[in-house]
Motif scaffolding. Structure first.
Motif, PDB file in Angstrom:
ATOM      1  N   GLN A  91      30.171  65.671 -13.492  1.00 34.57           N
ATOM      2  CA  GLN A  91      29.794  64.660 -14.470  1.00 34.57           C
ATOM      3  C   GLN A  91      30.850  63.570 -14.563  1.00 34.57           C
ATOM      4  O   GLN A  91      31.982  63.732 -14.109  1.00 34.57           O
ATOM      5  CB  GLN A  91      29.627  65.297 -15.853  1.00 34.57           C
ATOM      6  N   GLY A  92      30.474  62.448 -15.167  1.00 40.41           N
ATOM      7  CA  GLY A  92      31.455  61.437 -15.480  1.00 40.41           C
ATOM      8  C   GLY A  92      32.189  61.792 -16.765  1.00 40.41           C
ATOM      9  O   GLY A  92      31.730  62.639 -17.532  1.00 40.41           O
ATOM     10  N   PRO A  93      33.319  61.163 -16.999  1.00 36.48           N
ATOM     11  CA  PRO A  93      34.046  61.425 -18.252  1.00 36.48           C
ATOM     12  C   PRO A  93      33.198  61.062 -19.471  1.00 36.48           C
ATOM     13  O   PRO A  93      32.446  60.089 -19.441  1.00 36.48           O
ATOM     14  CB  PRO A  93      35.261  60.497 -18.146  1.00 36.48           C
ATOM     15  N   TYR A 132      39.021  61.712 -23.242  1.00 36.77           N
ATOM     16  CA  TYR A 132      37.719  61.925 -22.618  1.00 36.77           C
ATOM     17  C   TYR A 132      37.677  63.344 -22.070  1.00 36.77           C
ATOM     18  O   TYR A 132      38.715  63.960 -21.818  1.00 36.77           O
ATOM     19  CB  TYR A 132      37.480  60.958 -21.450  1.00 36.77           C
ATOM     20  N   PHE A 171      30.515  56.439 -19.144  1.00 40.29           N
ATOM     21  CA  PHE A 171      30.535  56.530 -17.683  1.00 40.29           C
ATOM     22  C   PHE A 171      29.202  57.030 -17.136  1.00 40.29           C
ATOM     23  O   PHE A 171      28.475  57.785 -17.796  1.00 40.29           O
ATOM     24  CB  PHE A 171      31.615  57.518 -17.227  1.00 40.29           C
ATOM     25  N   GLY A 172      28.931  56.641 -15.892  1.00 37.50           N
ATOM     26  CA  GLY A 172      27.848  57.260 -15.146  1.00 37.50           C
ATOM     27  C   GLY A 172      28.303  58.585 -14.578  1.00 37.50           C
ATOM     28  O   GLY A 172      29.465  58.996 -14.754  1.00 37.50           O
ATOM     29  N   THR A 173      27.412  59.253 -13.869  1.00 37.64           N
ATOM     30  CA  THR A 173      27.726  60.583 -13.336  1.00 37.64           C
ATOM     31  C   THR A 173      28.505  60.524 -12.027  1.00 37.64           C
ATOM     32  O   THR A 173      28.923  61.556 -11.520  1.00 37.64           O
ATOM     33  CB  THR A 173      26.446  61.386 -13.114  1.00 37.64           C
ATOM     34  N   GLU A 227      35.367  50.016 -28.152  1.00 36.20           N
ATOM     35  CA  GLU A 227      36.217  50.138 -26.973  1.00 36.20           C
ATOM     36  C   GLU A 227      35.927  51.350 -26.099  1.00 36.20           C
ATOM     37  O   GLU A 227      36.375  51.416 -24.966  1.00 36.20           O
ATOM     38  CB  GLU A 227      37.680  50.200 -27.424  1.00 36.20           C
ATOM     39  N   LYS A 228      35.189  52.322 -26.592  1.00 36.14           N
ATOM     40  CA  LYS A 228      35.009  53.537 -25.803  1.00 36.14           C
ATOM     41  C   LYS A 228      34.158  53.236 -24.564  1.00 36.14           C
ATOM     42  O   LYS A 228      33.232  52.431 -24.593  1.00 36.14           O
ATOM     43  CB  LYS A 228      34.342  54.621 -26.639  1.00 36.14           C
ATOM     44  N   LEU A 229      34.519  53.885 -23.478  1.00 31.37           N
ATOM     45  CA  LEU A 229      33.795  53.728 -22.218  1.00 31.37           C
ATOM     46  C   LEU A 229      32.714  54.799 -22.099  1.00 31.37           C
ATOM     47  O   LEU A 229      32.949  55.969 -22.409  1.00 31.37           O
ATOM     48  CB  LEU A 229      34.755  53.865 -21.036  1.00 31.37           C
ATOM     49  N   LEU A 256      41.761  58.642 -12.440  1.00 31.89           N
ATOM     50  CA  LEU A 256      40.881  57.474 -12.362  1.00 31.89           C
ATOM     51  C   LEU A 256      41.708  56.194 -12.256  1.00 31.89           C
ATOM     52  O   LEU A 256      42.691  56.013 -12.961  1.00 31.89           O
ATOM     53  CB  LEU A 256      40.011  57.394 -13.613  1.00 31.89           C
ATOM     54  N   GLN A 274      38.079  57.510  -8.159  1.00 30.53           N
ATOM     55  CA  GLN A 274      38.869  58.747  -8.291  1.00 30.53           C
ATOM     56  C   GLN A 274      39.059  59.339  -6.900  1.00 30.53           C
ATOM     57  O   GLN A 274      38.121  59.923  -6.344  1.00 30.53           O
ATOM     58  CB  GLN A 274      38.158  59.725  -9.224  1.00 30.53           C
ATOM     59  N   PHE A 314      33.441  60.325 -23.655  1.00 30.17           N
ATOM     60  CA  PHE A 314      34.360  59.920 -24.715  1.00 30.17           C
ATOM     61  C   PHE A 314      34.445  60.988 -25.800  1.00 30.17           C
ATOM     62  O   PHE A 314      33.429  61.562 -26.217  1.00 30.17           O
ATOM     63  CB  PHE A 314      33.870  58.604 -25.320  1.00 30.17           C
ATOM     64  N   LEU A 357      41.257  51.849 -11.986  1.00 25.58           N
ATOM     65  CA  LEU A 357      40.331  50.737 -12.137  1.00 25.58           C
ATOM     66  C   LEU A 357      40.216  49.953 -10.831  1.00 25.58           C
ATOM     67  O   LEU A 357      41.220  49.527 -10.257  1.00 25.58           O
ATOM     68  CB  LEU A 357      40.798  49.807 -13.257  1.00 25.58           C
ATOM     69  N   PHE A 413      32.957  55.704 -10.161  1.00 21.74           N
ATOM     70  CA  PHE A 413      32.293  55.767 -11.461  1.00 21.74           C
ATOM     71  C   PHE A 413      32.079  54.365 -12.010  1.00 21.74           C
ATOM     72  O   PHE A 413      33.024  53.572 -12.085  1.00 21.74           O
ATOM     73  CB  PHE A 413      33.132  56.568 -12.461  1.00 21.74           C
ATOM     74  N   LYS A 470      36.534  44.819 -12.998  1.00 22.68           N
ATOM     75  CA  LYS A 470      35.894  44.756 -14.303  1.00 22.68           C
ATOM     76  C   LYS A 470      35.222  43.408 -14.493  1.00 22.68           C
ATOM     77  O   LYS A 470      35.669  42.396 -13.949  1.00 22.68           O
ATOM     78  CB  LYS A 470      36.921  44.983 -15.413  1.00 22.68           C
ATOM     79  N   TYR A 485      35.449  52.390 -11.678  1.00 20.73           N
ATOM     80  CA  TYR A 485      36.660  53.179 -11.477  1.00 20.73           C
ATOM     81  C   TYR A 485      36.496  54.013 -10.215  1.00 20.73           C
ATOM     82  O   TYR A 485      35.390  54.432  -9.865  1.00 20.73           O
ATOM     83  CB  TYR A 485      36.893  54.125 -12.666  1.00 20.73           C
TER      84      TYR A 485
END
Lengths: 113, 113
Positions: A41-43, A35, B103-105, B99-101, B44, B38, A45, B46, B90, B49, B36
Motif C-alpha cells: 500500500q501507499g503511506p 504516516y 498517496f496512491g497504492t 497539508e497531509k498527503l 521516499l 522509493q 496519514f 520527492l 507513488f 511537484k 515520490y
C-alpha cells in the motif's frame, strides 16, 4: 546536512505490548508528520504537528495510538495494546513550514507477533 | 476528501524505452500534486511537484509530469529509462490549506535490460 532519522529501524513485539517509535526531524523544521505504510500500500496519514501541537490527528485509527512532540522537535508515536494489524512501516516526515516539501525518514518496521 | 488512483501496480519497460506511469486524483477543492520514488531499501524521495503555474513540471533524474485539470490526472513520464530507475513510484495529493498527503497504492517500475 542530516535528514529525518527514525529509531528503531525495526521493532518486533508481542500482541498486547506497548511500543514507542521515535522521529528526529530535520533541524529547524516546524512541521512533522506521521504516516503508516502497510505491505503493498501507499503511506497513510496518521497525524500532523505544527510546532508542539497536533494540528490534525484525523488519521489516527483509534485511541490506542497517540503521538507527542513536547519541545517542537523530536516526536514519539506511542501504540498501546498492540495488535497484529498494527504491523507496518511507520514513516515520519518533516517540512520547513506547513506548505513546503515533506522530507521522509527511512521508517520503522513494526512487527506484532 | 481527496483520493488517488494509480491504475498500474506493475510496469515492466525495456531499458532506454519511454515510460508513462498513470495517476488520477479526486478532490472537491484545488490541490497540490506530487510524485515520490522509493528505491529498494530506501526512504521516499520527492521526484517532482505541482503547486501552481505551468502544468508541465520537470523533476529530478529526467522525469516530468503534466497536470491535466479537466481529466484530473498527473501522469509521470520519462523519455528513456535506465536500470537505476527500478523503484516504486507513488503519486500523492494534498488539498490547499490541508497539508497531509494522500498517496496512491504505488506503481512498481521494473527495467528490463
Amino acid at each position: 546536512g542530516a535528514g529525518v532519522s527514525q529509531t528503531p529501524s525495526n521493532k518486533v513485539t508481542e500482541k498486547g505490548k506497548y511500543v514507542e517509535l521515535r522521529c528526529d526531524p530535520i533541524s529547524g523544521h516546524t512541521a512533522l508528520y506521521w504516516y503508516r505504510q502497510s505491505l503493498g500500500q501507499g503511506p497513510e496519514f496518521l497525524i500532523y504537528f505544527q510546532g508542539t501541537g497536533a494540528a490534525d490527528d484525523s488519521g489516527l485509527p483509534n485511541d490506542r495510538f497517540f503521538a507527542v512532540r513536547p519541545e517542537g522537535s523530536v516526536s514519539t508515536l506511542k501504540i498501546q495494546r498492540t495488535e497484529r494489524g498494527d504491523s507496518a512501516v511507520y514513516l515520519c516526515a518533516s517540512s520547513l513550514t506547513r506548505t513546503n516539501e515533506q522530507f521522509f525518514g527511512p521508517g520503522t518496521r513494526l512487527t506484532v507477533l | 476528501a481527496q483520493s488517488v488512483t494509480q491504475l498500474d501496480s506493475q510496469v515492466p519497460v525495456f531499458e532506454e524505452a519511454p515510460v508513462e506511469l498513470r495517476c488520477n486524483y479526486s478532490s472537491s477543492v484545488s490541490v497540490y500534486l506530487f510524485w515520490y520514488v522509493q528505491y529498494p531499501n530506501q526512504g521516499l524521495q520527492l521526484l517532482l511537484k505541482y503547486l501552481s503555474g505551468s502544468t508541465l513540471v520537470k523533476g529530478i533524474n529526467g522525469f516530468e509530469a503534466e497536470f491535466n485539470k479537466s481529466q484530473t490526472s498527473f501522469h509521470l513520464r520519462k523519455p528513456s529509462v535506465h536500470i537505476s530507475d527500478t523503484a516504486e513510484y507513488f503519486c500523492a495529493v494534498s488539498e490547499r490549506g490541508n497539508e497531509k498527503l494522500t498517496f496512491g497504492t504505488g506503481t512498481r517500475l521494473t527495467i528490463i535490460p
